[in-house]
Motif scaffolding. Structure first.
Motif, PDB file in Angstrom:
ATOM      1  N   THR A 162       0.807  -1.210  -0.118  1.00 58.53           N
ATOM      2  CA  THR A 162       0.149  -0.078  -0.132  1.00 58.53           C
ATOM      3  C   THR A 162       0.727   1.409   0.009  1.00 58.53           C
ATOM      4  N   LYS A 163       0.214   2.402  -0.269  1.00 59.79           N
ATOM      5  CA  LYS A 163       0.923   3.565  -0.478  1.00 59.79           C
ATOM      6  C   LYS A 163       1.348   3.991   1.097  1.00 59.79           C
TER       7      LYS A 163
ATOM      8  N   GLU B   8       5.483   4.295   2.206  1.00 61.95           N
ATOM      9  CA  GLU B   8       5.848   5.926   2.686  1.00 61.95           C
ATOM     10  C   GLU B   8       6.807   5.429   3.993  1.00 61.95           C
TER      11      GLU B   8
ATOM     12  N   ASP C  15       2.222  11.033  -7.360  1.00 64.74           N
ATOM     13  CA  ASP C  15       1.708   9.755  -7.616  1.00 64.74           C
ATOM     14  C   ASP C  15       2.989   8.915  -7.591  1.00 64.74           C
TER      15      ASP C  15
ATOM     16  N   GLU D 219       2.782   5.456  -5.348  1.00 68.16           N
ATOM     17  CA  GLU D 219       1.737   4.617  -5.775  1.00 68.16           C
ATOM     18  C   GLU D 219       2.448   3.970  -7.102  1.00 68.16           C
TER      19      GLU D 219
END
Length: 686
Positions: A161-162, A166, A308, A311
């Motif tokens: 996931t994002k 991160e 983006d 992602e």
């Protein structure tokens, strides 16, 4: 003894390395940025082995979906948040690896075909299987292939996931010094990789093989040149940090990328007109891969898309994994590059086979007539076969002259517009495969069933036409021969052997299946020859040959070129089939394999000569019945085997999405129950 013991221990270690147990606490506590680069890479490998381990997986997790792997990544991040010492060591270790490795090869080489040709690429992959390239620990691409060695890695990496990405980024930057530019080197390598990719795309797009196959013949207007110029200006403003100009030129290079893709598709769509080769398809696939990679790398620098980036990272890494593993596979290379070639060869066979399918009563009667003509000529081919055998030549020359006999007969049949029944299925299969574009659609499925019905009755008409004439003509030839010489064309011993050789309970079944395979091979050769002649532009060469024009005149040389274009496929298929039927027994004899061929028309001709020689009283009723059943079985197997192989290849080459055999079979059975006569004779006038 010590050497032997060490060798045994080494072998055990090699085979058990995949079963080694890794404790997460031990792995994290062993993170050390001060050890050698090789040891740090090994540490990362051990950490990834723990993540992908399949042991102790809870029931609610499906290992094939990558859920457990992403859960383990989140668990590692949470564990490091609770242990600052481990987190600091892990962070410094990861940063040190990033700093001490170069990523240029990862971005512009990993997962992409690199050699200039198909054979070189295939050879390189095979050699690397046996003798791997010496590893370079300073290349991030080498590390990438080590830590992601399996196809399953692509699944769980793409599911990150994002928030997880991160957190990983935050982990790498944890307690980094203020002036420490962690990502600077990677960004520079991305920029350099873009230059490398653009130069390669530019060179391939302007190559002669591709340039002369696209409609835009003016080189300065080529999208491949425009792409290179627009990206060069985009990168110039990237270094100047001028976001406004970057956005403008980003729109421009996107337009040129789209035009480049259209040019590649244009070449693919015109392969029929210009022909196809493995080298050409390889170049087109190579451009496609490079354009795809270029788009992703540009997105990392584009200020509009930069938000983006987080992602994009798991998607990009997932693609890198799949492309890297695919690049190592010789089978994948062959499948990718031969797909278009096999499709075009199949389509050439399909075009040749279109005239074999009858749609109405007039065409049905015409096919009966042409098949009758083919039957007459096949009777004479059977006669010549017995003459060649009776001369008792050395085996090679017997097979060679038999091949000449068959090939010349098939070519003569082609030139006269006659038909040989068993050549139909392999030719018509590719034509029929086009009807299976979407079997989920009832209309598409019905169209395919219509083609099955047409082919079935066309094949029935062709076999009836062939056998209806080959049998009586063979009897007539034997009758005339006996009137002249007083003897039958073949003696009693050969006649008995001929009857027994086609018995349904003998080896004729296997040989009929094998002959069906040879019929299919000849159809492939027919398509290949047609493609080869178009690719080499032979019809144009004939039409514009100055010597031919001088001797024959412009009009006649054009007619000769047209004749060559429309008949070369048939010549290739007929001549190859003749030699396959004639030389196969000789080749089998050379290797000690009892190979023979059983072609239904030739077998019927042989049976007619044998029956004329023995008479009805000279052969037992049971042998006569078995021989008749054998001819039926030979015809059926010749047709079914050649058609099945050809249809299978055509469907595979077209990548047809089929609903399944049950749905197609059910549709055919419904039609058979509704109108069984339609499978034998056309009832409608359409």
């Amino acid at each position: 003894m010590i050497i032997i013991r060490n060798f045994i221990n080494g072998v055990e270690k090699f085979f058990n390395q995949g079963n080694a147990k890794y404790d997460l606490n031990t792995i994290l506590s062993n993170a050390n940025p001060k050890v050698s680069l090789e040891e740090r890479v090994d540490w990362i490998q051990n950490l990834l082995i723990w993540i992908r381990s399949t042991e102790h997986i809870p029931i609610q997790f499906d290992p094939s979906t990558g859920q457990i792997h992403t859960a383990r990544v989140r668990f590692i991040l949470q564990l490091l948040d609770r242990n600052i010492e481990w987190k600091k060591a892990v962070s410094e270790t990861l940063r040190s690896v990033i700093k001490e490795t170069k990523s240029l090869q990862l971005f512009c080489h990993t997962g992409l075909p690199q050699e200039v040709g198909f054979l070189q690429e295939a050879t390189d992959r095979m050699v690397n299987k046996i003798i791997p390239t010496p590893p370079d620990d300073t290349e991030l691409s080498e590390l990438f292939l080590k830590i992601f060695p399996n196809e399953e890695d692509a699944i769980w990496v793409s599911n990150l996931t994002k928030e997880t990405i991160e957190k990983i980024k935050e982990l790498i930057q944890f307690e980094a010094e203020e002036g420490e530019k962690i990502w600077k080197a990677i960004e520079e390598d991305i920029e350099d990789a873009i230059y490398v990719l653009v130069s390669q795309i530019h060179a391939m797009g302007l190559s002669d093989g591709i340039r002369r196959r696209i409609s835009n013949k003016i080189i300065k207007d080529s999208p491949f040149i425009g792409l290179s110029d627009s990206i060069d200006i985009f990168l110039h403003y990237y270094r100047k940090k001028n976001n406004e100009k970057m956005i403008d030129y980003a729109k421009l290079y996107r337009q040129y990328i789209l035009e480049c893709k259209k040019s590649v598709q244009e070449v693919f769509q015109h392969l029929d007109e210009f022909g196809v080769s493995v080298a050409l398809v390889y170049q087109l696939e190579k451009i496609t891969f490079h354009l795809s990679r270029l788009e992703v790398l540009l997105a990392f620098l584009n200020p509009v898309e930069k938000q983006d980036n987080i992602e994009m990272i798991p998607v990009f890494l997932s693609r890198l994994i799949r492309e890297s593993l695919g690049k190592k596979s010789v089978v994948t290379l062959i499948q990718t590059n031969l797909n278009q070639m096999s499709r075009k060869i199949a389509e050439q066979s399909g075009k040749t086979g279109e005239h074999y399918i009858t749609s109405n009563k007039e065409e049905y009667v015409d096919l009966l007539k042409s098949a009758s003509g083919g039957g007459i000529l096949m009777a004479f081919a059977t006669t010549i076969k017995f003459i060649i055998v009776s001369i008792k030549l050395p085996h090679f020359f017997e097979g060679f002259f038999a091949s000449i006999n068959y090939a010349s007969t098939f070519v003569f049949i082609q030139l006269l517009g006659f038909t040989v029944a068993t050549k139909q299925p392999s030719m018509t299969a590719a034509c029929m495969a086009g009807k299976l574009n979407n079997t989920y659609d009832e209309e598409s499925l019905n169209e395919f069933v219509d083609e099955v019905v047409k082919l079935t009755r066309s094949q029935f008409a062709a076999i009836v036409g062939n056998l209806a004439l080959v049998f009586p003509v063979s009897l007539l030839i034997d009758f005339i021969y006996k009137l002249i010489t007083g003897n039958h064309f073949i003696d009693e011993g050969k006649a008995i052997n001929s009857v027994l050789s086609i018995s349904i309970f003998g080896s004729s079944i296997f040989f009929a299946i094998f002959t069906g395979f040879l019929l299919w091979v000849s159809s492939v050769i027919a398509g290949w020859v047609q493609n080869w002649s178009i690719y080499r532009r032979l019809p144009e060469a004939i039409e514009n040959n100055k010597r031919l024009i001088y001797v024959m005149g412009r009009e006649n040389s054009s007619k000769l070129a047209s004749f060559f274009l429309h008949n070369i496929s048939g010549f290739g298929g007929n001549i190859s089939l003749g030699f396959l039927l004639g030389m196969t027994p000789v080749v089998g004899m050379f290797f000690g394999i009892p190979l023979e061929v059983r072609h239904v028309t030739l077998s019927t001709g042989s049976f007619a000569f044998a029956l004329s020689s023995l008479g009805l009283d000279g052969v037992q009723t049971i042998d006569l019945v078995f021989a008749c059943l054998g001819i039926v079985a030979i015809g059926f197997l010749n047709v079914v085997v050649s058609f099945s192989l050809a249809l299978s290849v055509a469907i595979r080459a077209r990548k047809v999405q089929s609903l399944g055999r049950k749905r197609v079979r059910a549709a055919i059975i419904r039609r058979l129950r509704k109108s069984p006569i339609d499978f034998i004779f056309p009832l409608n006038k359409k």
